[in-house]
Motif scaffolding. Structure first.
Motif, PDB file in Angstrom:
ATOM      1  N   ILE A  32      18.443  85.900  39.224  1.00  0.00           N
ATOM      2  CA  ILE A  32      19.482  86.823  38.783  1.00  0.00           C
ATOM      3  C   ILE A  32      18.938  87.774  37.725  1.00  0.00           C
ATOM      4  O   ILE A  32      19.312  88.956  37.664  1.00  0.00           O
ATOM      5  CB  ILE A  32      20.696  86.039  38.256  1.00  0.00           C
ATOM      6  CG1 ILE A  32      21.340  85.242  39.389  1.00  0.00           C
ATOM      7  CG2 ILE A  32      21.727  86.977  37.627  1.00  0.00           C
ATOM      8  CD1 ILE A  32      22.462  84.334  38.941  1.00  0.00           C
ATOM      9  N   THR A  33      18.029  87.266  36.883  1.00  0.00           N
ATOM     10  CA  THR A  33      17.417  88.117  35.860  1.00  0.00           C
ATOM     11  C   THR A  33      16.664  89.280  36.485  1.00  0.00           C
ATOM     12  O   THR A  33      16.638  90.387  35.923  1.00  0.00           O
ATOM     13  CB  THR A  33      16.469  87.280  34.989  1.00  0.00           C
ATOM     14  OG1 THR A  33      17.200  86.214  34.384  1.00  0.00           O
ATOM     15  CG2 THR A  33      15.839  88.127  33.893  1.00  0.00           C
ATOM     16  N   LEU A  34      16.055  89.058  37.648  1.00  0.00           N
ATOM     17  CA  LEU A  34      15.343  90.141  38.325  1.00  0.00           C
ATOM     18  C   LEU A  34      16.284  91.275  38.705  1.00  0.00           C
ATOM     19  O   LEU A  34      15.934  92.451  38.598  1.00  0.00           O
ATOM     20  CB  LEU A  34      14.639  89.594  39.568  1.00  0.00           C
ATOM     21  CG  LEU A  34      13.528  88.568  39.333  1.00  0.00           C
ATOM     22  CD1 LEU A  34      13.015  88.029  40.664  1.00  0.00           C
ATOM     23  CD2 LEU A  34      12.386  89.175  38.535  1.00  0.00           C
ATOM     24  N   VAL A  35      17.495  90.921  39.138  1.00  0.00           N
ATOM     25  CA  VAL A  35      18.481  91.954  39.487  1.00  0.00           C
ATOM     26  C   VAL A  35      18.890  92.736  38.237  1.00  0.00           C
ATOM     27  O   VAL A  35      18.907  93.973  38.226  1.00  0.00           O
ATOM     28  CB  VAL A  35      19.717  91.321  40.152  1.00  0.00           C
ATOM     29  CG1 VAL A  35      20.726  92.397  40.552  1.00  0.00           C
ATOM     30  CG2 VAL A  35      19.316  90.499  41.366  1.00  0.00           C
ATOM     31  N   GLY A  36      19.227  92.004  37.175  1.00  0.00           N
ATOM     32  CA  GLY A  36      19.610  92.673  35.941  1.00  0.00           C
ATOM     33  C   GLY A  36      18.492  93.500  35.340  1.00  0.00           C
ATOM     34  O   GLY A  36      18.732  94.588  34.792  1.00  0.00           O
ATOM     35  N   MET A  37      17.254  93.026  35.467  1.00  0.00           N
ATOM     36  CA  MET A  37      16.118  93.769  34.929  1.00  0.00           C
ATOM     37  C   MET A  37      15.939  95.097  35.657  1.00  0.00           C
ATOM     38  O   MET A  37      15.637  96.118  35.041  1.00  0.00           O
ATOM     39  CB  MET A  37      14.845  92.916  35.060  1.00  0.00           C
ATOM     40  CG  MET A  37      13.622  93.499  34.373  1.00  0.00           C
ATOM     41  SD  MET A  37      12.187  92.404  34.577  1.00  0.00           S
ATOM     42  CE  MET A  37      12.767  90.937  33.733  1.00  0.00           C
ATOM     43  N   THR A  38      16.151  95.097  36.963  1.00  0.00           N
ATOM     44  CA  THR A  38      16.039  96.337  37.735  1.00  0.00           C
ATOM     45  C   THR A  38      17.088  97.357  37.303  1.00  0.00           C
ATOM     46  O   THR A  38      16.789  98.536  37.088  1.00  0.00           O
ATOM     47  CB  THR A  38      16.191  96.047  39.238  1.00  0.00           C
ATOM     48  OG1 THR A  38      15.270  95.030  39.621  1.00  0.00           O
ATOM     49  CG2 THR A  38      15.918  97.292  40.065  1.00  0.00           C
ATOM     50  N   VAL A  39      18.331  96.905  37.161  1.00  0.00           N
ATOM     51  CA  VAL A  39      19.422  97.808  36.783  1.00  0.00           C
ATOM     52  C   VAL A  39      19.249  98.325  35.355  1.00  0.00           C
ATOM     53  O   VAL A  39      19.403  99.531  35.083  1.00  0.00           O
ATOM     54  CB  VAL A  39      20.780  97.095  36.937  1.00  0.00           C
ATOM     55  CG1 VAL A  39      21.917  97.991  36.451  1.00  0.00           C
ATOM     56  CG2 VAL A  39      21.017  96.699  38.390  1.00  0.00           C
ATOM     57  N   LEU A  40      18.913  97.435  34.428  1.00  0.00           N
ATOM     58  CA  LEU A  40      18.776  97.841  33.029  1.00  0.00           C
ATOM     59  C   LEU A  40      17.585  98.773  32.827  1.00  0.00           C
ATOM     60  O   LEU A  40      17.649  99.709  32.026  1.00  0.00           O
ATOM     61  CB  LEU A  40      18.639  96.608  32.136  1.00  0.00           C
ATOM     62  CG  LEU A  40      19.882  95.713  32.052  1.00  0.00           C
ATOM     63  CD1 LEU A  40      19.610  94.490  31.192  1.00  0.00           C
ATOM     64  CD2 LEU A  40      21.071  96.492  31.499  1.00  0.00           C
ATOM     65  N   THR A  41      16.490  98.532  33.537  1.00  0.00           N
ATOM     66  CA  THR A  41      15.338  99.430  33.435  1.00  0.00           C
ATOM     67  C   THR A  41      15.684 100.815  33.962  1.00  0.00           C
ATOM     68  O   THR A  41      15.259 101.835  33.403  1.00  0.00           O
ATOM     69  CB  THR A  41      14.142  98.857  34.211  1.00  0.00           C
ATOM     70  OG1 THR A  41      13.879  97.533  33.770  1.00  0.00           O
ATOM     71  CG2 THR A  41      12.905  99.709  33.981  1.00  0.00           C
ATOM     72  N   CYS A  42      16.473 100.849  35.030  1.00  0.00           N
ATOM     73  CA  CYS A  42      16.936 102.137  35.550  1.00  0.00           C
ATOM     74  C   CYS A  42      17.794 102.857  34.511  1.00  0.00           C
ATOM     75  O   CYS A  42      17.662 104.068  34.319  1.00  0.00           O
ATOM     76  CB  CYS A  42      17.718 101.919  36.842  1.00  0.00           C
ATOM     77  SG  CYS A  42      18.465 103.412  37.529  1.00  0.00           S
ATOM     78  N   MET A  43      18.683 102.122  33.845  1.00  0.00           N
ATOM     79  CA  MET A  43      19.538 102.724  32.836  1.00  0.00           C
ATOM     80  C   MET A  43      18.725 103.293  31.678  1.00  0.00           C
ATOM     81  O   MET A  43      18.982 104.399  31.194  1.00  0.00           O
ATOM     82  CB  MET A  43      20.526 101.691  32.311  1.00  0.00           C
ATOM     83  CG  MET A  43      21.540 102.229  31.318  1.00  0.00           C
ATOM     84  SD  MET A  43      22.686 100.948  30.749  1.00  0.00           S
ATOM     85  CE  MET A  43      21.558  99.906  29.808  1.00  0.00           C
ATOM     86  N   VAL A  44      17.725 102.538  31.236  1.00  0.00           N
ATOM     87  CA  VAL A  44      16.864 103.016  30.141  1.00  0.00           C
ATOM     88  C   VAL A  44      16.110 104.268  30.561  1.00  0.00           C
ATOM     89  O   VAL A  44      15.983 105.233  29.791  1.00  0.00           O
ATOM     90  CB  VAL A  44      15.889 101.900  29.711  1.00  0.00           C
ATOM     91  CG1 VAL A  44      14.853 102.430  28.740  1.00  0.00           C
ATOM     92  CG2 VAL A  44      16.649 100.743  29.082  1.00  0.00           C
ATOM     93  N   THR A  45      15.612 104.280  31.798  1.00  0.00           N
ATOM     94  CA  THR A  45      14.879 105.451  32.286  1.00  0.00           C
ATOM     95  C   THR A  45      15.779 106.676  32.347  1.00  0.00           C
ATOM     96  O   THR A  45      15.360 107.787  32.006  1.00  0.00           O
ATOM     97  CB  THR A  45      14.287 105.161  33.668  1.00  0.00           C
ATOM     98  OG1 THR A  45      13.483 103.976  33.596  1.00  0.00           O
ATOM     99  CG2 THR A  45      13.419 106.312  34.141  1.00  0.00           C
ATOM    100  N   LEU A  46      17.012 106.486  32.783  1.00  0.00           N
ATOM    101  CA  LEU A  46      17.964 107.603  32.819  1.00  0.00           C
ATOM    102  C   LEU A  46      18.232 108.149  31.422  1.00  0.00           C
ATOM    103  O   LEU A  46      18.367 109.354  31.216  1.00  0.00           O
ATOM    104  CB  LEU A  46      19.284 107.154  33.452  1.00  0.00           C
ATOM    105  CG  LEU A  46      19.280 106.953  34.971  1.00  0.00           C
ATOM    106  CD1 LEU A  46      20.573 106.292  35.421  1.00  0.00           C
ATOM    107  CD2 LEU A  46      19.083 108.274  35.688  1.00  0.00           C
ATOM    108  N   ALA A  47      18.284 107.256  30.431  1.00  0.00           N
ATOM    109  CA  ALA A  47      18.569 107.691  29.062  1.00  0.00           C
ATOM    110  C   ALA A  47      17.407 108.468  28.459  1.00  0.00           C
ATOM    111  O   ALA A  47      17.589 109.545  27.887  1.00  0.00           O
ATOM    112  CB  ALA A  47      18.911 106.479  28.195  1.00  0.00           C
ATOM    113  N   ILE A  48      16.198 107.939  28.609  1.00  0.00           N
ATOM    114  CA  ILE A  48      15.058 108.574  27.947  1.00  0.00           C
ATOM    115  C   ILE A  48      14.552 109.803  28.693  1.00  0.00           C
ATOM    116  O   ILE A  48      13.803 110.604  28.135  1.00  0.00           O
ATOM    117  CB  ILE A  48      13.906 107.569  27.761  1.00  0.00           C
ATOM    118  CG1 ILE A  48      13.340 107.132  29.117  1.00  0.00           C
ATOM    119  CG2 ILE A  48      14.362 106.367  26.961  1.00  0.00           C
ATOM    120  CD1 ILE A  48      12.156 106.183  29.006  1.00  0.00           C
TER     121      ILE A  48
END
Length: 227
Positions: free
Chosen positions: A62-78
């Protein structure tokens, strides 16, 4: 006007502090986050299907799923704000993760999830899809095609050299490899690596029925045994 003042003025006059979000930006965020979630589920199912360890950790998957989504969110922000990007680099540089990774192959899935989130956050969907195809193909070839059946570690305690010869005769039709042989007074401990299927373990009953065999232990081998 100094260079420092020019940089400050250019930043303050730019649109990076503007909190107004257009419809196009909202659609881009929704598409990227949805794509990241779907790719995260794909990584989850691939990890579950090809897992070769002893105990499957659903929390890590499950952490792998959350890591993918959160990394995408960080990339969108920066990617849209230079100030946030600089602050994010500084914040992440002081973070320390001390959770031990028990399976070396788990690192592959972690980096796959992170890189997928980054590429989708940068709207590079083709790269994320092609990367997934290559990674899945590599995992399928190396993890699924290179090994037929299961590998077990068999530990047998017995007495007498004749009993040892009888054990090897019982294993003659199987693929095995002697890992260790320990002799303590009149008792001998034999550790053998055996290849076989889960539904074809009748050889254990045959070996156990030998008169001088005291006990037999069969453990599924996952690459972490030190004999």
């Amino acid at each position: 006007m100094s260079v420092e003042e020019m940089i400050k003025k250019s930043i303050l006059e730019s649109d990076m502090y503007n909190q107004t979000i257009s419809l196009g930006t909202v659609l881009t965020i929704l598409i990227d986050m949805t794509a990241a979630l779907l790719m995260g589920f794909l990584i989850y199912f691939i990890y579950k299907k090809f897992y070769k360890g002893v105990v499957f950790s659903r929390n890590f998957a499950i952490t792998l799923v959350g890591m993918t989504v959160l990394t995408c969110m960080v990339t969108l922000a920066i990617s849209t704000n230079i100030v946030i990007s600089l602050g994010m680099v500084g914040a992440l540089s002081i973070v320390r993760y001390r959770t031990a990774v028990k399976e070396p192959l788990d690192l592959l899935y972690m980096f796959w999830a992170i890189t997928t989130g980054i590429t989708i956050g940068a709207s590079m969907y083709i790269l994320a899809a092609m990367g997934a195809v290559f990674v899945i193909g590599m995992i399928w070839i190396l993890c699924n095609g290179s090994q037929k059946g299961n590998i077990f570690i068999m530990i047998v305690h017995y007495a007498g050299d004749e009993t040892g010869d009888e054990i090897f005769r019982k294993l003659a039709k199987m693929k095995y490899f002697v890992k260790s042989k320990t002799m303590r007074n009149d008792e001998i401990e034999l550790t053998v690596q055996v290849s076989g299927r889960q539904d074809n373990l009748h050889f254990t009953e045959t070996i156990r029925s030998i008169p001088q065999v005291r006990d037999l232990t069969l453990i599924q081998y996952n690459g972490e045994y030190n004999g």
